[in-house]
Design a protein around this motif. Structure first.
Motif, mmCIF file in Angstrom:
data_model
loop_
_atom_site.group_PDB
_atom_site.id
_atom_site.type_symbol
_atom_site.label_atom_id
_atom_site.label_comp_id
_atom_site.label_asym_id
_atom_site.label_seq_id
_atom_site.Cartn_x
_atom_site.Cartn_y
_atom_site.Cartn_z
ATOM 1 N N LEU A 135 0.844 -1.193 0.000
ATOM 2 C CA LEU A 135 0.000 0.000 0.000
ATOM 3 C C LEU A 135 0.879 1.244 0.000
ATOM 4 N N VAL A 136 0.702 2.121 -1.014
ATOM 5 C CA VAL A 136 1.544 3.317 -1.092
ATOM 6 C C VAL A 136 0.739 4.594 -1.307
ATOM 7 N N GLU A 137 -0.479 4.499 -1.797
ATOM 8 C CA GLU A 137 -1.270 5.681 -2.149
ATOM 9 C C GLU A 137 -2.148 6.109 -0.976
ATOM 10 N N THR A 138 -2.574 7.366 -0.985
ATOM 11 C CA THR A 138 -3.472 7.857 0.074
ATOM 12 C C THR A 138 -4.740 8.490 -0.480
ATOM 13 N N ARG A 139 -4.793 8.766 -1.793
ATOM 14 C CA ARG A 139 -5.941 9.500 -2.338
ATOM 15 C C ARG A 139 -7.261 8.775 -2.114
ATOM 16 N N PHE A 140 -7.253 7.461 -2.259
ATOM 17 C CA PHE A 140 -8.473 6.683 -2.042
ATOM 18 C C PHE A 140 -9.009 6.907 -0.635
ATOM 19 N N PHE A 141 -8.148 6.808 0.368
ATOM 20 C CA PHE A 141 -8.575 6.977 1.755
ATOM 21 C C PHE A 141 -8.977 8.423 2.033
ATOM 22 N N ASP A 142 -8.274 9.364 1.427
ATOM 23 C CA ASP A 142 -8.629 10.773 1.605
ATOM 24 C C ASP A 142 -10.040 11.045 1.100
ATOM 25 N N ASP A 143 -10.365 10.473 -0.074
ATOM 26 C CA ASP A 143 -11.696 10.677 -0.638
ATOM 27 C C ASP A 143 -12.779 10.076 0.251
ATOM 28 N N VAL A 144 -12.554 8.858 0.696
ATOM 29 C CA VAL A 144 -13.550 8.176 1.524
ATOM 30 C C VAL A 144 -13.733 8.915 2.845
ATOM 31 N N LYS A 145 -12.624 9.385 3.399
ATOM 32 C CA LYS A 145 -12.694 10.104 4.676
ATOM 33 C C LYS A 145 -13.476 11.411 4.532
ATOM 34 N N LYS A 146 -13.253 12.127 3.431
ATOM 35 C CA LYS A 146 -13.991 13.373 3.196
ATOM 36 C C LYS A 146 -15.479 13.111 3.038
ATOM 37 N N ALA A 147 -15.816 12.039 2.335
ATOM 38 C CA ALA A 147 -17.232 11.704 2.158
ATOM 39 C C ALA A 147 -17.870 11.341 3.494
ATOM 40 N N ALA A 148 -17.168 10.516 4.277
ATOM 41 C CA ALA A 148 -17.720 10.063 5.554
ATOM 42 C C ALA A 148 -17.848 11.196 6.566
ATOM 43 N N ALA A 149 -17.022 12.225 6.426
ATOM 44 C CA ALA A 149 -17.095 13.359 7.354
ATOM 45 C C ALA A 149 -18.376 14.162 7.159
ATOM 46 N N LYS A 150 -18.963 14.095 5.964
ATOM 47 C CA LYS A 150 -20.157 14.898 5.660
ATOM 48 C C LYS A 150 -21.426 14.072 5.481
ATOM 49 N N HIS A 151 -21.260 12.763 5.269
ATOM 50 C CA HIS A 151 -22.420 11.929 4.984
ATOM 51 C C HIS A 151 -22.360 10.664 5.828
ATOM 52 N N SER A 152 -23.508 10.219 6.286
ATOM 53 C CA SER A 152 -23.532 9.138 7.267
ATOM 54 C C SER A 152 -23.630 7.747 6.654
ATOM 55 N N ASN A 153 -23.938 7.652 5.373
ATOM 56 C CA ASN A 153 -24.197 6.336 4.765
ATOM 57 C C ASN A 153 -23.267 6.091 3.579
ATOM 58 N N VAL A 154 -21.965 6.127 3.849
ATOM 59 C CA VAL A 154 -20.973 6.052 2.776
ATOM 60 C C VAL A 154 -20.575 4.608 2.485
ATOM 61 N N LYS A 155 -20.474 4.329 1.187
ATOM 62 C CA LYS A 155 -19.969 3.044 0.697
ATOM 63 C C LYS A 155 -18.700 3.341 -0.102
ATOM 64 N N ALA A 156 -17.565 2.817 0.330
ATOM 65 C CA ALA A 156 -16.318 2.978 -0.423
ATOM 66 C C ALA A 156 -16.278 1.937 -1.536
ATOM 67 N N SER A 157 -15.685 2.295 -2.676
ATOM 68 C CA SER A 157 -15.605 1.339 -3.783
ATOM 69 C C SER A 157 -14.184 1.272 -4.319
ATOM 70 N N LEU A 158 -13.805 0.059 -4.738
ATOM 71 C CA LEU A 158 -12.432 -0.201 -5.143
ATOM 72 C C LEU A 158 -12.424 -1.351 -6.147
ATOM 73 N N ILE A 159 -11.650 -1.206 -7.236
ATOM 74 C CA ILE A 159 -11.469 -2.322 -8.158
ATOM 75 C C ILE A 159 -10.744 -3.448 -7.421
ATOM 76 N N GLY A 160 -11.277 -4.654 -7.483
ATOM 77 C CA GLY A 160 -10.785 -5.749 -6.666
ATOM 78 C C GLY A 160 -9.508 -6.400 -7.153
ATOM 79 N N PRO A 161 -8.854 -7.160 -6.276
ATOM 80 C CA PRO A 161 -7.549 -7.756 -6.586
ATOM 81 C C PRO A 161 -7.613 -8.825 -7.678
ATOM 82 N N PHE A 162 -8.691 -9.601 -7.739
ATOM 83 C CA PHE A 162 -8.800 -10.622 -8.789
ATOM 84 C C PHE A 162 -8.820 -9.955 -10.159
ATOM 85 N N THR A 163 -9.621 -8.912 -10.306
ATOM 86 C CA THR A 163 -9.714 -8.212 -11.583
ATOM 87 C C THR A 163 -8.395 -7.541 -11.934
#
Length: 752
Positions: A135-163
């Motif tokens: 793990l080297v990037e932070t943008r994904f977590f930054d985005d999810v954290k910003k969304a969760a700070a303002k909205h209560s029902n957040v679903k994070a999405s990520l392209i999976g390892p198999f794909t």
């Protein structure tokens, strides 16, 4: 929590991200300004979903270029040649997508391919034996954290390892199985970081599960997720699929401890039957993909509700069939559309409303919404043309057969054109500079008349014909300055199409298109390309290619009708383009290129369906277009950014005289397949990548030509770039093409 989407468009309703990113590349704004604009777009997307009362708000689906590249970068899947450039994190990311060039470095971009059966393109990750997944990037977590700070029902999405592992290109001895453990270790940290953020769900996208899966594929998936799902996590996990059904692995999926499984009920032909036959765990949530994420027609609620009620499932979330990335933002911007058509359209915003309506009907029994929708579907009036219907009914096998044989035509055409070995040409378009776009805008807004508009384009054509002659090209093109888009331009001259003003859809990176809407029966209203092509030919003694878009590409890059079979719609378009081909030939255009850039796009993802559901009518449609031309008329076609290796024989059966492929980003891998399949058509493998701003050197192009000729005889090879030059600047294009011609001349000198 009864509604959700898989993802949302990210280019901006008015293409704000495109404009900002391109300004950043030109150093007109700095990284802080780009990040501010992107943050505003993300927040707007989250708020739109909240206002639509979605049960879950998607975060992590934003991208500056491509979600696959995002997921690869997150896991440190970055080839060393890009890491060695010494760039900041964002610029290193863009270098992988676009290539990079400065005084000390020249690095090609990573390969780009079609995203399953869509017109979106993804960047192919490259994994070598030294790749250290972590793990080297932070943008994904930054985005999810910003969304969760303002909205209560957040679903994070990520392209999976198999794909990611299945889509990657492996350079070296290691294979996907060698990277299971480091990926699991990386997911431990991903889960640990997400545990610190208040999210409800993590959506892991695994669309590669809808392909034909081997025993090794299933073992790879099981080995990954047996370990990943055992990692402690404070959120629920939804395994999300789309673009088809998961018949090869459904029974395994429902046994694994996922909290939810997302399935496509539109392109997933067997999805409902799989659930009926094998059941669905009452403790899991079914994310039911019933609202079409790829087409723009309104959802017929009665059919959808009947489907949902038929499912033996306790917990259902109503969702989209795939990400809404593939449709425009909103119908509200289309003020000029015929109201008769407009009432039947649903873009991304409207699909959010449809999810809300279906929620109200299915869970709350709102019959008023159901009745209103049912009334709409009793009043769908697609324009009909009896002449088109009769023309199709009168077709016979002879209409699909060109005579004489291709081998005989090849001899005839070599005598006709007297071209040198390794004939040079371009794919068609030249850069659409600011003055070209301004001229089109002035005419569109009635600030200049037709004569002024046409004269400007004639001046451009004259200039580019002279430039090509001076540069030394053998077969010239007129530059396509009159065209806004290779599909939209043709659709505007065909009956049965409708057009939008702001219905932009992302194709790749900052490239967006406005797909036409096929609304009625299709026919040619008037000559389309004859005037520009014949004017260009009048300026030179060298052959000028007529440039057309093929019927399958026009269909695949439009939003198609759903009331008639695809075969019928494509055949209508093929007859219209046939009229244009014969008109060009009658006016003295002897080389005609019929582009089928999107031929593979709608190819079923499962090989068992390739012919009966697609190739059995797509290939004949192309043949119908050119079957009536004279033997002395040379038919070219072009295909780009898809994996063609496994349909080589079908492509040869198109019976074109010359075909050009994208090949430069994929390191000419297609050449081996051409040779192995005794490919008869003359070929032009692209020798440099036009989707990158870098200028390839003469020696680089010379080496590519040498690699081609090591496998193919020079009498069968054309030399061309890998795609049209429309999106490039003139200075980089002209510099590249001069190196291109010099490399060909160098090779011809060696060949004598």
């Amino acid at each position: 929590m009864s509604t959700s989407i898989i993802g949302f468009p990210r280019i901006g309703e008015n293409r704000e991200l495109k404009r900002a990113t391109e300004k950043y590349w030109k150093k007109e704004i700095d990284q802080n300004e780009l990040l501010k604009i992107s943050d505003d777009l993300k927040e707007k997307n989250w708020q739109i979903q909240k206002d639509a009362k979605l049960g879950l708000i998607s975060a992590g689906d934003f991208s500056f270029f491509d979600n696959v590249l995002d997921a690869a970068t997150l896991l440190n899947i970055t080839p060393k040649r890009y890491a060695d450039l010494g760039l900041n994190q964002l610029d290193e990311y863009f270098a992988q997508a676009r290539g990079y060039q400065d005084d000390n470095h020249s690095v090609k971009a990573l390969p780009m391919k079609k995203w399953y059966n869509t017109n979106y393109h993804y960047i192919v990750p490259e994994i070598d034996d030294d790749t250290e997944i972590k793990l080297v990037e932070t943008r994904f977590f930054d985005d999810v954290k910003k969304a969760a700070a303002k909205h209560s029902n957040v679903k994070a999405s990520l392209i999976g390892p198999f794909t990611i592992l299945k889509l990657s290109r492996y350079v070296g001895k290691k294979s996907a199985e060698d990277f299971i453990e480091p990926i699991v270790e990386a997911y431990k940290e991903i889960f640990s970081r997400l545990n610190e953020i208040d999210i409800k769900w993590l959506q892991i996208d695994e669309p590669s599960l809808v392909f034909d899966l081997s025993a090794d594929d299933k073992k790879l998936f099981d080995d990954l997720y047996t370990r990943i799902l055992a990692i402690p996590h404070d959120f629920k996990i939804n395994l999300q699929t789309y673009f088809g059904d998961v018949r090869d692995i459904y029974e395994d999926l429902v046994k694994l401890p996922f909290d939810g499984i997302g399935l496509d009920f539109l392109e997933g032909k067997q999805t409902a039957d799989l659930i009926a036959k094998h059941g669905f765990d009452d403790n899991k949530v079914l994310f039911a993909g019933v609202v079409n994420g790829k087409n723009i027609w309104r959802n017929e609620y009665k059919k959808t509700i009947e489907l949902l009620k038929s499912l033996p499932v306790k917990n259902i979330v109503i969702s989209t069939s795939c990400s809404l990335l593939h449709v425009p933002y909103t119908v509200d911007n289309e003020t000029d559309l015929d109201p008769e058509l407009k009432q039947h359209l649903a873009f991304a915003y409207q699909k959010l409303d449809e999810l809300h309506d279906l929620d109200e009907i299915f869970f709350n029994g709102n019959t008023e919404l159901l009745d209103t929708n049912e009334a709409l579907f009793k009043n769908v009036n697609h324009p009909k043309d009896p002449a088109v219907t009769k023309r199709i009914a009168d077709l016979s096998d002879a209409d699909y057969t060109r005579l004489p044989s291709r081998a005989e035509r090849e001899t005839i055409q070599k005598d006709e054109f007297h071209l040198p070995d390794l004939p040079t040409t371009t794919i068609g378009s030249f850069p659409q500079t600011k003055d070209v776009r301004k001229n089109r805008s002035l005419y569109k807004h009635h600030e200049i008349d037709k004569n002024q508009y046409d004269q400007f384009n004639k001046d451009k054509i004259k200039r580019i014909i002279e430039w090509q002659e001076e540069a030394g090209f053998d077969v010239l093109v007129h530059g396509e300055y009159e065209r806004n888009d290779m599909v939209e331009y043709f659709g505007e001259n065909l009956a049965g199409f409708a057009f939008t003003k702001k219905a932009w859809v992302q194709s790749y990176g900052t490239r967006a298109v406005k797909p036409p809407i096929i609304w009625g029966d299709v026919s040619r209203k008037n000559p389309i390309t004859v005037a520009a092509s014949t004017y260009a030919q009048s300026l030179t003694d060298k052959p000028v290619k007529g440039m057309l878009t093929g019927p399958v590409t026009i269909f695949n890059w439009s939003f198609p009708r759903e009331d008639i079979p695809a075969k019928e719609s494509v055949t209508q378009i093929a007859l219209a383009i046939q009229d244009e081909v014969l008109d060009l030939e009658k006016h003295g255009i002897k080389i005609i290129q019929i582009d089928e850039a999107a031929l593979r796009e709608k190819l079923p993802l499962r090989k068992s369906d390739w012919y009966k559901e697609y190739l059995d009518w797509a290939i004949p449609a192309f043949k119908l277009v050119h079957s009536k031309v004279q033997p002395t008329t040379q038919i070219h076609t072009h295909m780009c950014y898809s994996e063609f290796n496994d349909i080589i024989k079908a492509i040869d059966n198109m019976d074109a005289d010359v075909i050009s492929f994208e090949a430069s980003r994929s390191d000419l891998s297609i050449i081996d397949k051409l040779k192995a399949n005794n490919f008869e058509t003359e070929v032009g493998p692209g020798v440099y990548d036009i989707h990158s701003p870098r200028v390839p050197s003469q020696s680089e192009i010379y080496n590519v030509i040498s690699d081609i000729l090591a496998k193919l005889h020079e009498s069968k090879v054309w030399i061309n770039p890998d795609c049209g030059l429309k999106t490039r600047g003139e200075s980089e294009s002209f510099a590249s093409l001069k190196n291109f011609i010099a490399a060909v001349q160098q090779k011809r000198g060696e060949l004598g």
